[in-house]
Design a protein around this motif. Structure first.
Motif, mmCIF file in Angstrom:
data_model
loop_
_atom_site.group_PDB
_atom_site.id
_atom_site.type_symbol
_atom_site.label_atom_id
_atom_site.label_comp_id
_atom_site.label_asym_id
_atom_site.label_seq_id
_atom_site.Cartn_x
_atom_site.Cartn_y
_atom_site.Cartn_z
ATOM 1 N N LYS A 1 0.843 -1.196 0.000
ATOM 2 C CA LYS A 1 0.000 0.000 0.000
ATOM 3 C C LYS A 1 0.879 1.248 0.000
ATOM 4 O O LYS A 1 1.790 1.386 0.803
ATOM 5 N N ILE A 2 0.557 2.137 -0.935
ATOM 6 C CA ILE A 2 1.198 3.453 -1.000
ATOM 7 C C ILE A 2 0.058 4.437 -0.754
ATOM 8 O O ILE A 2 -0.836 4.575 -1.583
ATOM 9 N N GLY A 3 0.052 5.050 0.404
ATOM 10 C CA GLY A 3 -1.065 5.896 0.834
ATOM 11 C C GLY A 3 -1.280 7.136 -0.024
ATOM 12 O O GLY A 3 -0.403 7.540 -0.788
ATOM 13 N N PRO A 4 -2.465 7.758 0.113
ATOM 14 C CA PRO A 4 -2.782 8.978 -0.628
ATOM 15 C C PRO A 4 -1.720 10.060 -0.405
ATOM 16 O O PRO A 4 -1.165 10.170 0.691
ATOM 17 N N SER A 5 -1.446 10.821 -1.441
ATOM 18 C CA SER A 5 -0.523 11.971 -1.386
ATOM 19 C C SER A 5 0.902 11.609 -0.967
ATOM 20 O O SER A 5 1.678 12.492 -0.614
ATOM 21 N N SER A 6 1.269 10.334 -1.021
ATOM 22 C CA SER A 6 2.594 9.891 -0.558
ATOM 23 C C SER A 6 3.753 10.639 -1.190
ATOM 24 O O SER A 6 4.733 10.941 -0.527
ATOM 25 N N PHE A 7 3.639 10.908 -2.499
ATOM 26 C CA PHE A 7 4.717 11.586 -3.211
ATOM 27 C C PHE A 7 4.227 12.896 -3.837
ATOM 28 O O PHE A 7 4.843 13.423 -4.755
ATOM 29 N N CYS A 8 3.148 13.418 -3.330
ATOM 30 C CA CYS A 8 2.553 14.672 -3.818
ATOM 31 C C CYS A 8 3.572 15.809 -3.738
ATOM 32 O O CYS A 8 4.211 15.998 -2.701
ATOM 33 N N GLY A 9 3.750 16.525 -4.838
ATOM 34 C CA GLY A 9 4.656 17.674 -4.838
ATOM 35 C C GLY A 9 6.129 17.323 -4.869
ATOM 36 O O GLY A 9 6.975 18.176 -4.608
ATOM 37 N N CYS A 10 6.460 16.080 -5.200
ATOM 38 C CA CYS A 10 7.870 15.697 -5.356
ATOM 39 C C CYS A 10 8.275 16.120 -6.766
ATOM 40 O O CYS A 10 8.301 15.307 -7.703
ATOM 41 N N SER A 11 8.544 17.379 -6.908
ATOM 42 C CA SER A 11 8.704 18.019 -8.220
ATOM 43 C C SER A 11 9.992 17.668 -8.963
ATOM 44 O O SER A 11 10.157 18.063 -10.108
ATOM 45 N N SER A 12 10.892 16.902 -8.357
ATOM 46 C CA SER A 12 12.114 16.464 -9.049
ATOM 47 C C SER A 12 12.080 14.994 -9.436
ATOM 48 O O SER A 12 12.974 14.513 -10.138
ATOM 49 N N LEU A 13 11.045 14.265 -9.000
ATOM 50 C CA LEU A 13 10.931 12.836 -9.269
ATOM 51 C C LEU A 13 10.675 12.591 -10.755
ATOM 52 O O LEU A 13 9.733 13.126 -11.321
ATOM 53 N N LYS A 14 11.537 11.780 -11.397
ATOM 54 C CA LYS A 14 11.432 11.544 -12.847
ATOM 55 C C LYS A 14 10.792 10.208 -13.195
ATOM 56 O O LYS A 14 10.143 10.091 -14.217
ATOM 57 N N GLU A 15 11.017 9.171 -12.373
ATOM 58 C CA GLU A 15 10.462 7.862 -12.666
ATOM 59 C C GLU A 15 10.249 7.074 -11.389
ATOM 60 O O GLU A 15 10.908 7.325 -10.376
ATOM 61 N N ILE A 16 9.328 6.133 -11.460
ATOM 62 C CA ILE A 16 9.045 5.286 -10.300
ATOM 63 C C ILE A 16 8.374 4.001 -10.771
ATOM 64 O O ILE A 16 7.673 3.994 -11.779
ATOM 65 N N SER A 17 8.626 2.919 -10.056
ATOM 66 C CA SER A 17 7.966 1.635 -10.320
ATOM 67 C C SER A 17 7.129 1.265 -9.106
ATOM 68 O O SER A 17 7.617 1.299 -7.978
#
Length: 186
Positions: A52-68
């Protein structure tokens, strides 16, 4: 059986200098907003044990380019990647049945997305503002495309909707000014 291990809600929220995270196999869940606002976060490695990856977990991570997303995850919750403006690539596993509202809202660098054949619904504003998204093939498992799901996807030029889709809500493709090819089943 291993005990539940959670990264608590809002645990690292606003850690603006955090640039890399490796979530170990001892973790089963990432709490609501755990890494929200980590604007320097570029690299995230999530162990396959995370279900489980909760709501808004990575919200606003403005440098994140990729994720699996790990294979155990069944739902991508609301606003999980909201305003991740540099997110170009995401791997969504075949276990995911629901993409929550505003999940990829304003991910302006996302140019393509492969939706899994397990997906049943695309919630409200899921991909709204993904202005670089070009082509969209909805898998035959999807039954509903909710309000504003692809609103303001201004580069979207091709949309293929299967006959499994029985509901397309208002404003689902509002502002998609580049559409040249649209397939809607009879």
């Amino acid at each position: 059986s291993q005990p539940e291990s959670i990264i608590p809600p809002k645990c690292f929220m606003g850690c603006k200098r955090l640039s890399q995270i490796t979530i170990p196999s001892s973790v089963n869940e990432i709490g609501h907003g755990a890494f929200s606002g980590c604007s320097s976060l570029r690299q995230v490695s999530i162990a396959s044990s995370v279900a489980k990856i909760g709501p808004s977990s990575f919200c606003g991570c403005s440098s994140l380019k990729e994720i699996s997303i790990p294979l155990l995850v069944a739902e991508i919750f609301s606003s999980t990647f909201y305003n991740c403006i540099k997110l170009e690539s995401i791997t969504i596993p075949s276990s995911v049945t629901k993409i929550g509202h505003s999940c990829f809202y304003d991910c302006t660098s996302l140019s393509e997305i492969s939706l899994p054949s397990s997906l049943l619904s695309i919630e409200k504003n899921s991909f709204a503002g993904c202005s670089n998204l070009k082509r969209l093939v909805i898998p035959p498992s999807v039954k509903s495309i909710c309000e504003g799901a692809f609103n303001r996807c201004t580069s979207l030029y091709e949309i293929i909707i299967p006959s499994s889709v029985t509901v397309i809500e208002s404003h689902a493709f509002d502002g998609c000014s580049s559409i040249k090819h649209l397939e809607i089943p009879s």
